[in-house]
Design a protein around this motif. Sequence first.
Motif, PDB file in Angstrom:
ATOM      1  N   ALA A  45      35.642  40.996  47.246  1.00 31.12           N
ATOM      2  CA  ALA A  45      37.020  40.488  47.273  1.00 31.12           C
ATOM      3  C   ALA A  45      37.701  40.883  48.588  1.00 31.12           C
ATOM      4  O   ALA A  45      38.388  40.077  49.227  1.00 31.12           O
ATOM      5  CB  ALA A  45      37.802  41.052  46.084  1.00 31.12           C
ATOM      6  N   PHE A  46      37.473  42.127  49.036  1.00 32.33           N
ATOM      7  CA  PHE A  46      38.107  42.565  50.279  1.00 32.33           C
ATOM      8  C   PHE A  46      37.510  41.815  51.472  1.00 32.33           C
ATOM      9  O   PHE A  46      38.225  41.390  52.377  1.00 32.33           O
ATOM     10  CB  PHE A  46      37.950  44.083  50.461  1.00 32.33           C
ATOM     11  N   VAL A  67      35.046  44.692  44.323  1.00 38.61           N
ATOM     12  CA  VAL A  67      36.102  44.955  45.309  1.00 38.61           C
ATOM     13  C   VAL A  67      35.591  44.713  46.726  1.00 38.61           C
ATOM     14  O   VAL A  67      36.292  44.157  47.571  1.00 38.61           O
ATOM     15  CB  VAL A  67      36.614  46.405  45.177  1.00 38.61           C
ATOM     16  N   ILE A  85      47.826  44.075  48.820  1.00 40.44           N
ATOM     17  CA  ILE A  85      46.717  44.940  48.408  1.00 40.44           C
ATOM     18  C   ILE A  85      47.187  45.852  47.278  1.00 40.44           C
ATOM     19  O   ILE A  85      48.121  46.621  47.442  1.00 40.44           O
ATOM     20  CB  ILE A  85      46.248  45.832  49.583  1.00 40.44           C
ATOM     21  N   LEU A 123      44.552  41.129  47.152  1.00 40.67           N
ATOM     22  CA  LEU A 123      43.534  41.882  46.431  1.00 40.67           C
ATOM     23  C   LEU A 123      44.272  42.545  45.280  1.00 40.67           C
ATOM     24  O   LEU A 123      44.858  43.609  45.430  1.00 40.67           O
ATOM     25  CB  LEU A 123      42.920  42.935  47.353  1.00 40.67           C
ATOM     26  N   CYS A 128      37.837  49.435  55.197  1.00 32.75           N
ATOM     27  CA  CYS A 128      39.006  48.642  54.811  1.00 32.75           C
ATOM     28  C   CYS A 128      40.251  49.142  55.544  1.00 32.75           C
ATOM     29  O   CYS A 128      41.071  48.345  56.002  1.00 32.75           O
ATOM     30  CB  CYS A 128      39.243  48.739  53.302  1.00 32.75           C
TER      31      CYS A 128
END
Length: 454
Positions: free
Chosen positions: A165-166, A162, A179, A101, A194
């Motif tokens: 993507a995560f 985000v 990350i 990420l 997360c």
Amino acid sequence: MSSDGNSLKNDIAIKLEGVCKYFQIYEKPHHRLMQGLFRGKKQFYKEFKALEDISLEIKKGETVGIIGRNGAGKSTLLQIICGTMSPTFGTVNINGRIAALLELGSGFNPEFTGRENVFMNGAILGLTKAEIEDRFDKIAAFAEIGDFIDQPVKTYSSGMYVRLAFAVIAHVDADILIIDEALSVGDAFFTQKCMRFLRTFMKHGTLLFVSHDNSAITNLCERAVWLDTGKVRIAADAKTVCEKYFEGLYAAQQNVQNNPSLSSMNTEMKLKKDSSQEFVDGRLAFINSTQYRNDIKLFQFDPDAESFGAGGVEITDISLCNESGEKLSWVVGGEVASLLVTAKAKENLGSLIVGFFVKDRLGQTIFGDNTYFTKALSVTTDDQFFTKFIFRFPLLPVGDYSISVAMADGTHTDHIQHVWIHDAIIFKSEASSIVHGLLGIPMLDIQLNNINKK
Ligand SMILES: Nc1ncnc2c1ncn2[C@@H]1O[C@H](COP(=O)(O)OP(=O)(O)OP(=O)(O)O)[C@@H](O)[C@H]1O
């Protein structure tokens, strides 16, 4: 560069040897063309060394933090590790499936929908179409972006980007996760989700975590690497690296502030003392009669503890005392104690602030305070002075802790750090009723009733 990991020992996840990245900087656009025409016979560019001679070895299952200022080379290093950029010199060996990420904008095609990007990313990361189809609902649920999943990614807010993507990297069975700070773009709930995922991942996977934030690195990582202008400044345990990085930031700041304007506080505020409003947990007397009493063993001030600062004051002693001012070697969580700091001025200082931080085993600050809102003190050379913080010691989970003490001259935001002693006093919580969280707060009342029975 090799990324198959064949030449790696089985327990190594990432190995970099002598990695350098040089960028060619052309002053004018046509210089690039000229460079092509002259075919290397003449140089029309300047070479910028973004990374120089980076050698690192990261074991499988390790969590390693990368810290450094803007432009230090963090993103360049990560892109080289991920294989999206090649090094000018050096070798990179990766052992396992790597998912990253990185900064916003990388990884997704903005013209494709979220759904299409999930399939595309999954395929790049080595999943079959059937595997991605199997996981798609979980990915969409994790991202929580609703119908936007079928909209082009270019219409997404940075937070939605985000999230998706995560969600993808959390479901591709990566062995190595990289990350970047991008996490901070999400809201607090998503960030917590997360973090829960990352903490579970850290139990088996290898994590490379990049941040400007000391506390995030010390909290998450065992080891850390400080990147400074493209070179490894120090690679060691996370706490040591973050302390050195922090000292470096202060040193740089103080060079800039060679003639600071000090707006001193002239008012002296008395701390309001109203014992009837003191918070004391009603169960404390009972807990203190059991084996859960929060016995805290204190070690004496170490005058040789690591320190830094401009040297305008010298701390002569730091101790924890009882209410009568006697030095303590034990304290019980929930009792009143005072932190007494005595010092000597080495120069005239107009507006002294004294502060302390209590940190846990991972170097995470749990609590602390300073004199800024209470009193401004001016001292002249050779003056001796003391600071006393009187407080109710919190209930602390079992573990090792330390107190760092600092003295600065100026204001909260504009000051010169004259002394900062890391881990001046170490203490150990031997037993505790607190099992969850960083510390216990006093409960004013706890009720548990059956509402059907009067
Ligand atoms: N494609 C490029 N061409 C020329 N210089 C570049 C290129 N990419 C990065 N740089 C330079 O290399 C240096 C390192 O950049 P990098 O983005 O890796 O730093 P960083 O530590 O990630 O910074 P930040 O914390 O701001 O993201 C910077 O000075 C940057 O300007």
